[in-house]
Design a protein around this motif. Structure first.
Motif, PDB file in Angstrom:
ATOM      1  N   VAL A   1       0.867  -1.182   0.000  1.00  0.00           N
ATOM      2  CA  VAL A   1       0.000   0.000   0.000  1.00  0.00           C
ATOM      3  C   VAL A   1       0.903   1.232   0.000  1.00  0.00           C
ATOM      4  N   HIS A   2       0.789   2.046  -1.057  1.00  0.00           N
ATOM      5  CA  HIS A   2       1.648   3.208  -1.191  1.00  0.00           C
ATOM      6  C   HIS A   2       1.043   4.435  -0.522  1.00  0.00           C
ATOM      7  N   ARG A   3       1.902   5.350  -0.128  1.00  0.00           N
ATOM      8  CA  ARG A   3       1.456   6.573   0.540  1.00  0.00           C
ATOM      9  C   ARG A   3       1.125   7.647  -0.490  1.00  0.00           C
ATOM     10  N   ASN A   4       0.012   8.363  -0.286  1.00  0.00           N
ATOM     11  CA  ASN A   4      -0.351   9.524  -1.083  1.00  0.00           C
ATOM     12  C   ASN A   4       0.241  10.758  -0.402  1.00  0.00           C
ATOM     13  N   THR A   5       1.127  11.480  -1.137  1.00  0.00           N
ATOM     14  CA  THR A   5       1.865  12.596  -0.538  1.00  0.00           C
ATOM     15  C   THR A   5       0.947  13.713  -0.073  1.00  0.00           C
ATOM     16  N   VAL A   6      -0.076  14.026  -0.867  1.00  0.00           N
ATOM     17  CA  VAL A   6      -0.988  15.115  -0.512  1.00  0.00           C
ATOM     18  C   VAL A   6      -1.733  14.789   0.781  1.00  0.00           C
ATOM     19  N   LEU A   7      -2.294  13.567   0.836  1.00  0.00           N
ATOM     20  CA  LEU A   7      -3.023  13.165   2.052  1.00  0.00           C
ATOM     21  C   LEU A   7      -2.100  13.154   3.260  1.00  0.00           C
ATOM     22  N   TYR A   8      -0.889  12.713   3.044  1.00  0.00           N
ATOM     23  CA  TYR A   8       0.059  12.657   4.157  1.00  0.00           C
ATOM     24  C   TYR A   8       0.402  14.063   4.638  1.00  0.00           C
ATOM     25  N   THR A   9       0.624  15.002   3.690  1.00  0.00           N
ATOM     26  CA  THR A   9       0.976  16.375   4.057  1.00  0.00           C
ATOM     27  C   THR A   9      -0.166  17.047   4.806  1.00  0.00           C
ATOM     28  N   ILE A  10      -1.384  16.886   4.276  1.00  0.00           N
ATOM     29  CA  ILE A  10      -2.546  17.467   4.949  1.00  0.00           C
ATOM     30  C   ILE A  10      -2.691  16.909   6.365  1.00  0.00           C
ATOM     31  N   ALA A  11      -2.494  15.606   6.471  1.00  0.00           N
ATOM     32  CA  ALA A  11      -2.622  14.971   7.780  1.00  0.00           C
ATOM     33  C   ALA A  11      -1.564  15.481   8.748  1.00  0.00           C
ATOM     34  N   GLN A  12      -0.337  15.703   8.239  1.00  0.00           N
ATOM     35  CA  GLN A  12       0.716  16.205   9.108  1.00  0.00           C
ATOM     36  C   GLN A  12       0.420  17.624   9.575  1.00  0.00           C
ATOM     37  N   LEU A  13      -0.147  18.457   8.654  1.00  0.00           N
ATOM     38  CA  LEU A  13      -0.527  19.809   9.047  1.00  0.00           C
ATOM     39  C   LEU A  13      -1.640  19.793  10.085  1.00  0.00           C
ATOM     40  N   GLU A  14      -2.619  18.918   9.838  1.00  0.00           N
ATOM     41  CA  GLU A  14      -3.708  18.792  10.815  1.00  0.00           C
ATOM     42  C   GLU A  14      -3.159  18.349  12.163  1.00  0.00           C
ATOM     43  N   ASN A  15      -2.244  17.404  12.100  1.00  0.00           N
ATOM     44  CA  ASN A  15      -1.647  16.908  13.345  1.00  0.00           C
ATOM     45  C   ASN A  15      -0.870  18.018  14.046  1.00  0.00           C
ATOM     46  N   PHE A  16      -0.197  18.848  13.234  1.00  0.00           N
ATOM     47  CA  PHE A  16       0.580  19.931  13.846  1.00  0.00           C
ATOM     48  C   PHE A  16      -0.332  20.931  14.540  1.00  0.00           C
ATOM     49  N   PHE A  17      -1.373  21.349  13.808  1.00  0.00           N
ATOM     50  CA  PHE A  17      -2.238  22.381  14.365  1.00  0.00           C
ATOM     51  C   PHE A  17      -3.152  21.868  15.478  1.00  0.00           C
ATOM     52  N   THR A  18      -3.335  20.563  15.551  1.00  0.00           N
ATOM     53  CA  THR A  18      -4.158  19.995  16.636  1.00  0.00           C
ATOM     54  C   THR A  18      -3.304  19.302  17.686  1.00  0.00           C
ATOM     55  N   GLY A  19      -1.989  19.336  17.462  1.00  0.00           N
ATOM     56  CA  GLY A  19      -1.107  18.631  18.375  1.00  0.00           C
ATOM     57  C   GLY A  19      -0.776  19.420  19.628  1.00  0.00           C
ATOM     58  N   THR A  20      -0.241  18.764  20.590  1.00  0.00           N
ATOM     59  CA  THR A  20       0.110  19.367  21.875  1.00  0.00           C
ATOM     60  C   THR A  20       1.191  20.436  21.706  1.00  0.00           C
ATOM     61  N   TYR A  21       2.168  20.172  20.830  1.00  0.00           N
ATOM     62  CA  TYR A  21       3.261  21.128  20.628  1.00  0.00           C
ATOM     63  C   TYR A  21       2.728  22.480  20.158  1.00  0.00           C
ATOM     64  N   PHE A  22       1.835  22.439  19.163  1.00  0.00           N
ATOM     65  CA  PHE A  22       1.283  23.687  18.648  1.00  0.00           C
ATOM     66  C   PHE A  22       0.470  24.396  19.727  1.00  0.00           C
ATOM     67  N   LYS A  23      -0.283  23.643  20.492  1.00  0.00           N
ATOM     68  CA  LYS A  23      -1.108  24.232  21.553  1.00  0.00           C
ATOM     69  C   LYS A  23      -0.237  24.896  22.607  1.00  0.00           C
ATOM     70  N   VAL A  24       0.873  24.269  22.941  1.00  0.00           N
ATOM     71  CA  VAL A  24       1.782  24.860  23.941  1.00  0.00           C
ATOM     72  C   VAL A  24       2.384  26.153  23.413  1.00  0.00           C
ATOM     73  N   VAL A  25       2.832  26.086  22.134  1.00  0.00           N
ATOM     74  CA  VAL A  25       3.412  27.289  21.524  1.00  0.00           C
ATOM     75  C   VAL A  25       2.380  28.417  21.471  1.00  0.00           C
TER      76      VAL A  25
END
Length: 449
Positions: free
Chosen positions: A393-417
Motif C-alpha cells: 500500500v503506497h502513501r499519497n503525498t498530498v493526504l500525508y501532508t494534509i494529515a501532518q498539518l492537521e496533526n501539527f495544528f491539533t497537536g500538543t506542541y502547537f497548543k503549547v506554543v
C-alpha cells in the motif's frame, strides 16, 4: 556427561510439560464411558490433554514401579546396558518369592539390558529388585531415595517409591505422574525398543540349559496373542499386573502406554480399571487393556493433527490511512498453526483473539507484520501467530501532508506554543498599557506646571 544431560532433559521436560500442556476436556462418553478410577490422555505432538479423569488422585503403583526403576537405570547406565553384568543375588529371593517373575535365578548372570527385558515384559519382580540390589551396592534404601529424587526432577507431584519392583504397598503414583515418567523414558531408544517388544529370548544360563522366551503382559502388541485387545497403533507400555484375578483378590488393572497412528502420538495412562468393565469374555480379564483400547479407538477415530489457520485466506482487515489505493488492508496468518483438533473441525471449534492497531499508516509492504492472533480452544490458548500484510500500500503525498498539518495544528506542541505566544502577547500588552499610563501621567504633570 551422559548422566548430566539425562537429568537436564528430565528437568526441562518437567518445566515444558507443566508450562505448555493444557486440557481441552473432550468427553468420550458418547463412545465409551471410562470406568477406570483415573485416566490421562495426552497428544505428545501438541501437549494437548485430550481426556482427564481424577489424574492427580493417588493410586497403588504396583508393577508400574518398575518404570521408575527403569528411569533410574537409563539415567545413569544408558551406555553400559550390554557391558554391565548383573548376577542375581540370593538376598532378594525371599522378598520376591511367589510373585511375578522373569525366572532369573539366584547366581545366574545377565547383561543389564537382558535384566531390563526381564523386569519389563513379564513384570519380573526378581529382575527389578535384583538389579537394584546389585547396582546400589546392596544399599536398597539408597536406591529408593534416588528413585524418589529423580521422580521429582521428572516433575511428579504425588508419587512415592518404596521398593524397586512394586511389591510394597507404599509405592503410590497418579495417572498424570505416570504420563510424565513414561514421557521421560521415551527419550531413551533402549526403553522404546524394550517396552515395544512383545517377546524376548533370554540366553541359556547356569540354571537354564536352553534359551527361554519371556512375553510382554501388554497383549495389545500381539496380533496373534492379543485377540480383541490388539491394536495396531499400540507401540509400547507397561501394566501393573498381567490381568485381573478376582479369586486372588486382584480386581483392577492399571496401564500406561503410547500409541502412534497417521503421524500423531498419544500417551494413555489408565489407573485401576475394574474387572467388570472388560466384556471380551476371556478367562483372564485385562480391564486396563480393554479401556486403553477403547480410548485408542475413540482418539484416532475422532481427532487429527490439523491446520487451525489457512495462510492463503485473509483472516481480518484493518483501516488504512494516507492512501488512495484502498481504505483497508487484508491480513493473513503467517503460520497455519497445526494442532490436535476434532476430525470434524469447523470454525466454531476454535476462537480467535486479535491484537491489532486501530489504523495502519501507509506505506505498507506486503509481508509486514501488522498484528497477532491468538487461537483459543476450550478457553485455553493453543498458540499465537503473526498477521502479515497481504499487499503493498503506497502513501499519497498530498493526504500525508494534509494529515501532518492537521496533526501539527491539533497537536500538543502547537497548543503549547500558542498558549505561550498568547501569554507573551498578554504580558506585552500589560507592559505597554502600563508604560502608556505612566507616560500620560507624566505629560499631565508637566502641563500642570
Amino acid at each position: 556427561m551422559k548422566r548430566f544431560f539425562a537429568l537436564l532433559i528430565a528437568t526441562l521436560l518437567a518445566v515444558t510439560v507443566a508450562s505448555s500442556a493444557f486440557a481441552v476436556g473432550y468427553d468420550p462418553s458418547t463412545t465409551y464411558n471410562v470406568q477406570a478410577e483415573s485416566a490421562y490422555v495426552v497428544n505428545t505432538d501438541t501437549n494437548v490433554i485430550i481426556y482427564e479423569k481424577n489424574s492427580d488422585a493417588p493410586v497403588k503403583a504396583g508393577g508400574l514401579t518398575k518404570l521408575m526403576t527403569m528411569a533410574l537405570i537409563l539415567t545413569h547406565y544408558e551406555d553400559d546396558l550390554d557391558t554391565m553384568q548383573i548376577t542375581m543375588p540370593s538376598a532378594v529371593s525371599d522378598y520376591v518369592f511367589k510373585t511375578t517373575y522373569a525366572d532369573v535365578r539366584t547366581g545366574e548372570t545377565y547383561t543389564l539390558r537382558q535384566m531390563m527385558y526381564g523386569m519389563m515384559l513379564p513384570n519380573g519382580n526378581d529382575a527389578a529388585q535384583g538389579t537394584a540390589y546389585v547396582l546400589s551396592g546392596n544399599d536398597l534404601s539408597g536406591w529408593y531415595s534416588q528413585m524418589n529424587a529423580l521422580s521429582k526432577k521428572i516433575g511428579t507431584k504425588n508419587s512415592v517409591w518404596t521398593d524397586a519392583c512394586g511389591i510394597d504397598s507404599g509405592n503410590t503414583t497418579t495417572a498424570k505422574d505416570m504420563y510424565l515418567i513414561l514421557r521421560y523414558l521415551m527419550q531413551f531408544d533402549a526403553f522404546v525398543e524394550i517396552a515395544g517388544s512383545y517377546q524376548f529370548q533370554m540366553p541359556a544360563n547356569t540354571k537354564h540349559a536352553n534359551p527361554f522366551w519371556i512375553s510382554n503382559t501388554n497383549k495389545m502388541l500381539s496380533k496373534s496373542d492379543g485377540g480383541k485387545y490388539y491394536r495396531s497403533a499400540m507401540k509400547g507400555g507397561k501394566t501393573d499386573v498381567s490381568g485381573a484375578y478376582p479369586d486372588k483378590g486382584i480386581n483392577t488393572q492399571s496401564m500406561v502406554s503410547w500409541a502412534n497412528k497417521d503421524g500423531a502420538s498419544y500417551i494413555f495412562s489408565v489407573m485401576n480399571s475394574p474387572v467388570g468393565c472388560d466384556d471380551y469374555g476371556y478367562s483372564t480379564p485385562r480391564p486396563a487393556l480393554y479401556e486403553t483400547g477403547k480410548l485408542i479407538d475413540w482418539v484416532f477415530d475422532n481427532f487429527a493433527i490439523q491446520a487451525a489457520l489457512d495462510t492463503t485466506l485473509p483472516i481480518c482487515e484493518v483501516p488504512v490511512a494516507y492512501s488512495t489505493e484502498t481504505d483497508s488492508l487484508k491480513l493473513y496468518p503467517a503460520d497455519d498453526l497445526k494442532t490436535i483438533l476434532p476430525s470434524t473441525n469447523d470454525s466454531t471449534v476454535t476462537q480467535k483473539v486479535f491484537n491489532l492497531p486501530e489504523t495502519v499508516y501507509a506505506p505498507v509492504n506486503q509481508g509486514d507484520v501488522v498484528g497477532t492472533v491468538t487461537l483459543m480452544l476450550a478457553g485455553e490458548p493453543i498458540g499465537t501467530v503473526e498477521l502479515i500484510a497481504g499487499q503493498d500500500v503506497h502513501r499519497n503525498t498530498v493526504l500525508y501532508t494534509i494529515a501532518q498539518l492537521e496533526n501539527f495544528f491539533t497537536g500538543t506542541y502547537f497548543k503549547v506554543v500558542l498558549v505561550l505566544s498568547l501569554i507573551c502577547v498578554a504580558v506585552y500588552l500589560v507592559f505597554f498599557a502600563k508604560a502608556a499610563y505612566q507616560n500620560n501621567r507624566s505629560n499631565h504633570v508637566y502641563r500642570h506646571h
